[in-house]
Scaffold this active site. Structure first.
Site, PDB file in Angstrom:
ATOM      1  N   ASP A  95      -9.442  -3.217   2.203  1.00 19.19           N
ATOM      2  CA  ASP A  95      -9.561  -2.669   3.550  1.00 19.19           C
ATOM      3  C   ASP A  95     -10.930  -2.009   3.618  1.00 19.19           C
ATOM      4  O   ASP A  95     -11.227  -1.117   2.820  1.00 19.19           O
ATOM      5  CB  ASP A  95      -8.440  -1.656   3.795  1.00 19.19           C
ATOM      6  CG  ASP A  95      -8.465  -1.039   5.172  1.00 19.19           C
ATOM      7  OD1 ASP A  95      -9.531  -0.531   5.573  1.00 19.19           O
ATOM      8  OD2 ASP A  95      -7.412  -1.023   5.842  1.00 19.19           O
TER       9      ASP A  95
ATOM     10  N   ASP B 231      -9.830   4.052  11.083  1.00 25.16           N
ATOM     11  CA  ASP B 231      -9.155   2.936  11.761  1.00 25.16           C
ATOM     12  C   ASP B 231      -9.533   2.808  13.228  1.00 25.16           C
ATOM     13  O   ASP B 231      -8.679   2.627  14.107  1.00 25.16           O
ATOM     14  CB  ASP B 231      -7.629   3.061  11.616  1.00 25.16           C
ATOM     15  CG  ASP B 231      -7.164   2.733  10.207  1.00 25.16           C
ATOM     16  OD1 ASP B 231      -7.477   1.640   9.732  1.00 25.16           O
ATOM     17  OD2 ASP B 231      -6.506   3.584   9.577  1.00 25.16           O
TER      18      ASP B 231
ATOM     19  N   ASP C 215      -6.558  -4.233  11.099  1.00 18.92           N
ATOM     20  CA  ASP C 215      -5.775  -3.032  10.804  1.00 18.92           C
ATOM     21  C   ASP C 215      -6.481  -1.822  11.399  1.00 18.92           C
ATOM     22  O   ASP C 215      -7.387  -1.253  10.793  1.00 18.92           O
ATOM     23  CB  ASP C 215      -5.610  -2.863   9.292  1.00 18.92           C
ATOM     24  CG  ASP C 215      -4.743  -1.657   8.938  1.00 18.92           C
ATOM     25  OD1 ASP C 215      -4.207  -1.019   9.864  1.00 18.92           O
ATOM     26  OD2 ASP C 215      -4.603  -1.356   7.743  1.00 18.92           O
TER      27      ASP C 215
ATOM     28  N   ASP D 212     -11.691   6.574   6.560  1.00 14.02           N
ATOM     29  CA  ASP D 212     -10.722   5.575   7.014  1.00 14.02           C
ATOM     30  C   ASP D 212     -10.093   5.980   8.335  1.00 14.02           C
ATOM     31  O   ASP D 212      -8.928   6.355   8.409  1.00 14.02           O
ATOM     32  CB  ASP D 212      -9.650   5.400   5.942  1.00 14.02           C
ATOM     33  CG  ASP D 212      -8.604   4.374   6.324  1.00 14.02           C
ATOM     34  OD1 ASP D 212      -8.974   3.361   6.932  1.00 14.02           O
ATOM     35  OD2 ASP D 212      -7.421   4.594   6.032  1.00 14.02           O
TER      36      ASP D 212
ATOM     37  N   HIS E 139      -8.288  -6.422   5.107  1.00 13.60           N
ATOM     38  CA  HIS E 139      -7.912  -5.717   6.315  1.00 13.60           C
ATOM     39  C   HIS E 139      -9.207  -5.270   6.963  1.00 13.60           C
ATOM     40  O   HIS E 139      -9.954  -4.470   6.395  1.00 13.60           O
ATOM     41  CB  HIS E 139      -7.029  -4.502   6.008  1.00 13.60           C
ATOM     42  CG  HIS E 139      -5.582  -4.831   5.881  1.00 13.60           C
ATOM     43  ND1 HIS E 139      -4.610  -3.865   5.740  1.00 13.60           N
ATOM     44  CD2 HIS E 139      -4.918  -6.029   5.893  1.00 13.60           C
ATOM     45  CE1 HIS E 139      -3.427  -4.446   5.674  1.00 13.60           C
ATOM     46  NE2 HIS E 139      -3.591  -5.758   5.757  1.00 13.60           N
TER      47      HIS E 139
ATOM     48  N   LYS F  91      -6.963   2.669  -1.873  1.00 10.03           N
ATOM     49  CA  LYS F  91      -7.522   3.617  -0.916  1.00 10.03           C
ATOM     50  C   LYS F  91      -8.218   4.725  -1.694  1.00 10.03           C
ATOM     51  O   LYS F  91      -7.788   5.083  -2.792  1.00 10.03           O
ATOM     52  CB  LYS F  91      -6.425   4.192  -0.021  1.00 10.03           C
ATOM     53  CG  LYS F  91      -6.947   4.944   1.208  1.00 10.03           C
ATOM     54  CD  LYS F  91      -5.821   5.264   2.169  1.00 10.03           C
ATOM     55  CE  LYS F  91      -6.349   5.911   3.442  1.00 10.03           C
ATOM     56  NZ  LYS F  91      -5.268   6.193   4.414  1.00 10.03           N
TER      57      LYS F  91
ATOM     58  N   GLU G 239      -3.255  -3.134  -2.080  1.00 10.50           N
ATOM     59  CA  GLU G 239      -4.349  -2.505  -1.350  1.00 10.50           C
ATOM     60  C   GLU G 239      -4.623  -1.104  -1.890  1.00 10.50           C
ATOM     61  O   GLU G 239      -3.712  -0.297  -2.051  1.00 10.50           O
ATOM     62  CB  GLU G 239      -3.978  -2.419   0.138  1.00 10.50           C
ATOM     63  CG  GLU G 239      -4.999  -1.738   1.010  1.00 10.50           C
ATOM     64  CD  GLU G 239      -4.540  -1.654   2.452  1.00 10.50           C
ATOM     65  OE1 GLU G 239      -5.351  -1.239   3.314  1.00 10.50           O
ATOM     66  OE2 GLU G 239      -3.368  -1.985   2.741  1.00 10.50           O
TER      67      GLU G 239
ATOM     68  N   TRP H   8       0.866  -1.187   0.000  1.00 10.15           N
ATOM     69  CA  TRP H   8       0.000   0.000   0.000  1.00 10.15           C
ATOM     70  C   TRP H   8       0.894   1.225   0.000  1.00 10.15           C
ATOM     71  O   TRP H   8       1.870   1.300   0.751  1.00 10.15           O
ATOM     72  CB  TRP H   8      -0.896   0.045   1.241  1.00 10.15           C
ATOM     73  CG  TRP H   8      -1.620   1.356   1.342  1.00 10.15           C
ATOM     74  CD1 TRP H   8      -2.727   1.748   0.655  1.00 10.15           C
ATOM     75  CD2 TRP H   8      -1.226   2.483   2.141  1.00 10.15           C
ATOM     76  NE1 TRP H   8      -3.069   3.048   0.979  1.00 10.15           N
ATOM     77  CE2 TRP H   8      -2.155   3.521   1.880  1.00 10.15           C
ATOM     78  CE3 TRP H   8      -0.191   2.721   3.040  1.00 10.15           C
ATOM     79  CZ2 TRP H   8      -2.083   4.770   2.499  1.00 10.15           C
ATOM     80  CZ3 TRP H   8      -0.101   3.966   3.649  1.00 10.15           C
ATOM     81  CH2 TRP H   8      -1.052   4.969   3.388  1.00 10.15           C
TER      82      TRP H   8
ATOM     83  N   HIS I  43     -11.343   1.759   3.228  1.00  7.90           N
ATOM     84  CA  HIS I  43     -10.717   2.436   2.096  1.00  7.90           C
ATOM     85  C   HIS I  43     -11.661   2.674   0.920  1.00  7.90           C
ATOM     86  O   HIS I  43     -11.221   2.725  -0.230  1.00  7.90           O
ATOM     87  CB  HIS I  43      -9.496   1.637   1.627  1.00  7.90           C
ATOM     88  CG  HIS I  43      -8.318   1.782   2.531  1.00  7.90           C
ATOM     89  ND1 HIS I  43      -7.039   1.397   2.187  1.00  7.90           N
ATOM     90  CD2 HIS I  43      -8.213   2.291   3.787  1.00  7.90           C
ATOM     91  CE1 HIS I  43      -6.217   1.646   3.182  1.00  7.90           C
ATOM     92  NE2 HIS I  43      -6.906   2.175   4.172  1.00  7.90           N
TER      93      HIS I  43
END
Length: 413
Positions: free
Chosen positions: A255, A292, A322, A290, A282, A224, A222, A181, A258
């Site tokens: 993810d 997290d 993640d 995003d 993820h 985003k 990955e 990524w 993302h």
């Protein structure tokens, strides 16, 4: 046990074998991200986080070195049931006796202590090149940079990381998933969208030109949608990454933070499974973007798990966590998030999937709705507690974590 036996009978009436569900969950592997323990700091750079990554909060007890991070991981792992892997970033290289190496010349020896750690705990290691928080990230660009020296540095980093991932696989006996990524992009509207993506493609082609054992190393890519400072354009978009993964026959990684706020990864899993031997995830929790946040037992996490289980794909999906939250106890964040991924998988395994698919195929949507609603109030919690009991893991984990905090974490200043 008495409550489990009651739950077992209730689920049997719904067409579900709880013993089969527990057995399947025991085998399901979760790759646990190391960077929750120290707010994505790593050990190789004093640079501030960059590339759209930000950790907020100042809860006491952040790990400051490899020994502290390993100790925290040990406590976290002891409170997580089931099969686990360790997921490392390249920035967590450990340099013995001042043997520093920059990211473009990293070697397996810089991760030997992590291999020893993993072997002692009977787990494999997944890996991530670290394309952020480094002086060679110029204007938020790495593999797509027009500066040839910058691009070459990061290509060399990517190649070094593939060799390290293969070292992990050889040493632990388990395949290593290596995820690429990059944070590359622009804050404002770019004049050229094609050029950076062409350079990114060229860089990836160069990285993947080195030989590696594809049965031991699974390269993933990955995407985003945007990041802080990269609001208008991201080089590694979903369209680019999916197209490149298909072009090179590598593994796509999604993810669930993302994508645009109205997109859900759960709806994408079945499509990717049709065209890929393996896919990777993820699992995180996006709050508006995003962000997290720690994974909770929410609807999208459950839907992701259902798609994996309903499509009999537990052995085809690499599942990793993640997220990074520095506003709460970091070890609790680890354990809570991983347990919730496992809870979601168990919730999915406690569905009579074949029966529900048959209802759909035969247009029995009324019955399907009724059964789906009945499952929501089935005694899932009693099966989860039985799983924990068989794994010799306490249901109550916060007391142990708070005790560790009082004895260990508060002394870290």
């Amino acid at each position: 046990m008495e409550r489990y036996e009651s739950a077992k009978k209730i689920y049997a009436e719904l067409g579900v074998d709880t013993e089969a569900a527990i057995t399947a969950l025991k085998k399901a592997c979760i790759s646990v991200h190391c960077w929750q323990g120290d707010d994505v700091s790593g050990f190789d750079s004093k640079e501030a986080l960059s590339g759209g990554i930000q950790t907020t909060g100042n809860y006491p007890g952040k790990a400051r070195n490899p020994e502290e991070l390993m100790a925290d991981l040990d406590l976290a792992f002891s409170l997580m049931p089931g099969k686990k892997k360790l997921n490392l970033h390249a920035s967590y290289a450990i340099f013995e006796d001042g043997d520093f190496a920059d990211r473009n010349v990293l070697e397996p020896k810089h991760f030997a202590r992590w291999v020893e750690f993993a072997k002692e705990r009977n787990m494999g290691i997944d890996f991530n090149p670290t394309f952020f928080a480094h002086p060679m990230v110029k204007n938020n660009l790495t593999l797509s940079s027009p500066n040839e020296d910058v691009r070459k540095f990061w290509v060399e980093h990517g190649k070094a990381c593939i060799k390290i991932a293969e070292y992990f696989a050889n040493e632990t006996g388990e395949p290593s998933v290596i995820n690429f990524w990059i944070p590359d992009g622009y804050k404002d509207i770019p004049a050229d969208r094609l050029g950076p993506r062409a350079r990114f493609k060229k860089s990836l082609d160069e990285i993947l030109s080195i030989p590696y054992d594809k049965t031991k190393v699974y390269v993933t890519l990955e995407s985003k949608v945007f990041g802080i400072g990269l609001e208008s354009y991201t080089v590694g978009s979903a369209e680019f990454c999916l197209s490149y993964a298909d072009y090179k026959h590598i593994t796509p990684l999604m993810d669930n933070g993302h994508y645009h706020p109205t997109e859900v990864v759960s709806d994408k899993i079945s499509s990717l499974l049709l065209f890929n031997e393996k896919i990777a995830l993820h699992v995180t929790r996006a709050v508006r973007w995003d962000s997290d946040h720690v994974v909770i037992f929410d609807d999208e996490t459950k839907e992701i798990a259902k798609e994996i289980v309903r499509n009999d794909a537990l052995d085809r999906v690499f599942i990793a966590t993640d997220y990074f939250d520095a506003s709460i106890n970091r070890i609790s964040a680890w354990v809570t998030g991983v347990r919730n991924v496992q809870k979601a998988l168990l919730f999915a395994l406690l569905e009579p999937s074949a029966k529900m698919k048959d209802m759909q195929e035969n247009d029995n949507f009324t019955e399907l709705m009724v059964l789906s609603e009945e499952l929501k109030t089935a005694p899932f919690g009693d099966v989860w507690k039985e799983f924990l009991r068989r794994e010799n893991v306490n249901e109550n984990y916060i007391d142990m974590i708070k005790e560790y905090e009082k004895k260990v974490l508060v002394n870290r200043i």
